[in-house]
Design a protein around this motif. Structure first.
Motif, PDB file in Angstrom:
ATOM      1  N   ARG A 130      -3.817  -0.752   1.443  1.00  0.00           N
ATOM      2  CA  ARG A 130      -3.244  -1.562   2.516  1.00  0.00           C
ATOM      3  C   ARG A 130      -4.116  -1.451   3.764  1.00  0.00           C
ATOM      4  O   ARG A 130      -4.366  -0.344   4.246  1.00  0.00           O
ATOM      5  CB  ARG A 130      -1.817  -1.108   2.829  1.00  0.00           C
ATOM      6  CG  ARG A 130      -0.846  -1.320   1.677  1.00  0.00           C
ATOM      7  CD  ARG A 130       0.522  -0.734   1.997  1.00  0.00           C
ATOM      8  NE  ARG A 130       1.451  -0.955   0.900  1.00  0.00           N
ATOM      9  CZ  ARG A 130       2.305  -1.970   0.813  1.00  0.00           C
ATOM     10  NH1 ARG A 130       2.358  -2.865   1.809  1.00  0.00           N
ATOM     11  NH2 ARG A 130       3.106  -2.101  -0.225  1.00  0.00           N
TER      12      ARG A 130
ATOM     13  N   ASP B  70      -5.736  -8.922  -7.162  1.00  0.00           N
ATOM     14  CA  ASP B  70      -4.570  -9.579  -6.565  1.00  0.00           C
ATOM     15  C   ASP B  70      -4.465  -9.157  -5.096  1.00  0.00           C
ATOM     16  O   ASP B  70      -5.014  -8.117  -4.706  1.00  0.00           O
ATOM     17  CB  ASP B  70      -3.289  -9.193  -7.309  1.00  0.00           C
ATOM     18  CG  ASP B  70      -2.149 -10.174  -7.036  1.00  0.00           C
ATOM     19  OD1 ASP B  70      -2.396 -11.205  -6.372  1.00  0.00           O
ATOM     20  OD2 ASP B  70      -1.013  -9.912  -7.482  1.00  0.00           O
TER      21      ASP B  70
ATOM     22  N   SER C 245      -1.827  -9.779  -1.283  1.00  0.00           N
ATOM     23  CA  SER C 245      -0.720 -10.394  -0.565  1.00  0.00           C
ATOM     24  C   SER C 245      -0.845 -10.024   0.903  1.00  0.00           C
ATOM     25  O   SER C 245      -1.529  -9.056   1.252  1.00  0.00           O
ATOM     26  CB  SER C 245       0.634  -9.930  -1.117  1.00  0.00           C
ATOM     27  OG  SER C 245       0.773  -8.528  -0.994  1.00  0.00           O
TER      28      SER C 245
ATOM     29  N   VAL D 192       1.363  -9.158   4.352  1.00  0.00           N
ATOM     30  CA  VAL D 192       2.659  -8.774   4.891  1.00  0.00           C
ATOM     31  C   VAL D 192       2.685  -9.122   6.372  1.00  0.00           C
ATOM     32  O   VAL D 192       1.854  -8.626   7.147  1.00  0.00           O
ATOM     33  CB  VAL D 192       2.921  -7.260   4.690  1.00  0.00           C
ATOM     34  CG1 VAL D 192       4.277  -6.873   5.280  1.00  0.00           C
ATOM     35  CG2 VAL D 192       2.849  -6.892   3.217  1.00  0.00           C
TER      36      VAL D 192
ATOM     37  N   VAL E 266       8.005 -18.436  -1.610  1.00  0.00           N
ATOM     38  CA  VAL E 266       6.805 -18.765  -0.834  1.00  0.00           C
ATOM     39  C   VAL E 266       6.478 -20.254  -0.881  1.00  0.00           C
ATOM     40  O   VAL E 266       6.163 -20.871   0.142  1.00  0.00           O
ATOM     41  CB  VAL E 266       5.598 -17.934  -1.335  1.00  0.00           C
ATOM     42  CG1 VAL E 266       4.320 -18.383  -0.638  1.00  0.00           C
ATOM     43  CG2 VAL E 266       5.840 -16.450  -1.092  1.00  0.00           C
TER      44      VAL E 266
END
Length: 325
Positions: free
Chosen positions: A280, A305, A307, A309, A185
């Motif tokens: 999600r 945490d 992230s 996608v 990343v």
């Protein structure tokens, strides 16, 4: 310096067919594969264009014809106003190319020496070589490994060196074929920021092929989608998003298990995992942002945490065909 009405790339009916021999003793005819099929394409000076599609769509074959590596079966192509085959030497001085899977650097030589050789090939004076190398080394943070042989570099370090090598002679057109493949990343982010700065400061035209929608969204204004060698979409990035309804997924790890987050504004709950510890949420970046979604979730649960996608290129291509049929 040649110019064709400000067009850096022009193709008309560009076609490339590969033929294969049948096995010895076989009565079968030669196999025939159309990799690029009557492609009409124009890229104007200063544009940043993403050229995307699934594996085998014809992206790399197109690029190889644009820079004179492959001979077209039929049709015409001009790159920076030049014929890629007949004027390949002149073209090399005005175009930079990076193939993510191949290197233009000398494997056993230090990066600095590879740059010196390339500068000599492109006819840069000693003063120009020093100034341009210093500029690229500073912007790409390569000072720590200039004396390191290329074979000892990490993938991220090598790709930065490859991009610097392609830009050493200040080309009008930079062609990047999967430049961020395999990068972490942080390495991707550094490379993207550098390319944005180069375009801003030097007006370099960019043609990018990639499987990473993050590259497209951060680097490109216009998108060309190719499938089976034919152009399926040509338009601005915002138009692509509207056509396919491309959505991102925000993956949230919560401090404690909780109920499904089904009522967060601007999102669709995709699924929960580990009894609700990980959830999600899909969202349309044209309508909301990850920051707004996170703020809404943080009012209900503690997030430890997260992230994001990105949509998959293959899914985007599939949706384009579904929307245009």
């Amino acid at each position: 310096m040649s110019d064709v009405s400000g067009n850096v790339i022009e193709t008309e009916g560009l076609t490339r067919v590969f033929t294969g021999r049948p096995e010895r003793g076989s009565r079968l005819r030669r196999t025939r594969h159309v990799a690029v099929d009557h492609l009409d394409l124009t890229v104007v000076a200063g544009e940043s264009v993403g050229y995307i599609g699934a594996n085998g769509a014809g992206k790399s074959t197109t690029i190889k014809m644009l820079v004179g590596i492959l001979v077209p079966t039929s049709g015409s192509v001009r790159t920076v106003g030049l014929h890629p085959l007949k004027e390949r030497r002149a073209l090399a001085r005005r175009v930079g190319v990076v193939f993510g899977q191949r290197s233009q650097l000398w494997w056993d030589l230090p990066v600095r020496e590879s740059f010196s050789i390339l500068a000599a090939i492109h006819g840069l004076s000693a003063a120009d070589e020093r100034a341009r190398t210093a500029e690229l080394v500073e912007m790409l943070e390569m000072g720590a490994y200039l004396g390191t042989p290329v074979r000892q570099l990490s993938l991220g370090q090598r790709m930065r060196a490859e991009v610097a090598a392609a830009l050493l002679h200040r080309p009008e057109l930079l062609v990047l074929d999967e430049p961020t493949i395999g990068l972490d990343v942080l390495s991707k982010q550094r490379l993207r920021e550098f390319l944005v700065a180069q375009r801003r400061e030097h007006g370099t035209t960019l043609l990018l092929t990639t499987h990473d929608m993050g590259d497209v969204e951060r680097l490109c204004e216009r998108v060309l989608v190719v499938d089976h060698g034919r152009l399926a979409f040509d338009g601005m990035l915002a138009g692509l998003a509207r056509t396919v309804g491309a959505r991102r997924e925000l993956v949230l790890d919560l401090a404690t298990p909780g109920p499904d987050l089904t009522d967060v504004p601007g999102t669709e709950h995709v699924r929960s995992e580990s009894d609700g510890l990980r959830q999600r949420l899909a969202f349309d970046p044209q309508r909301t942002t990850a920051a707004r979604v996170l703020a809404a979730v943080a009012e209900r649960a503690e997030v430890v945490d997260l992230s994001i996608v990105e949509p998959d290129i293959e899914d985007v291509v599939r949706e384009i065909y579904r929307a245009t049929r």
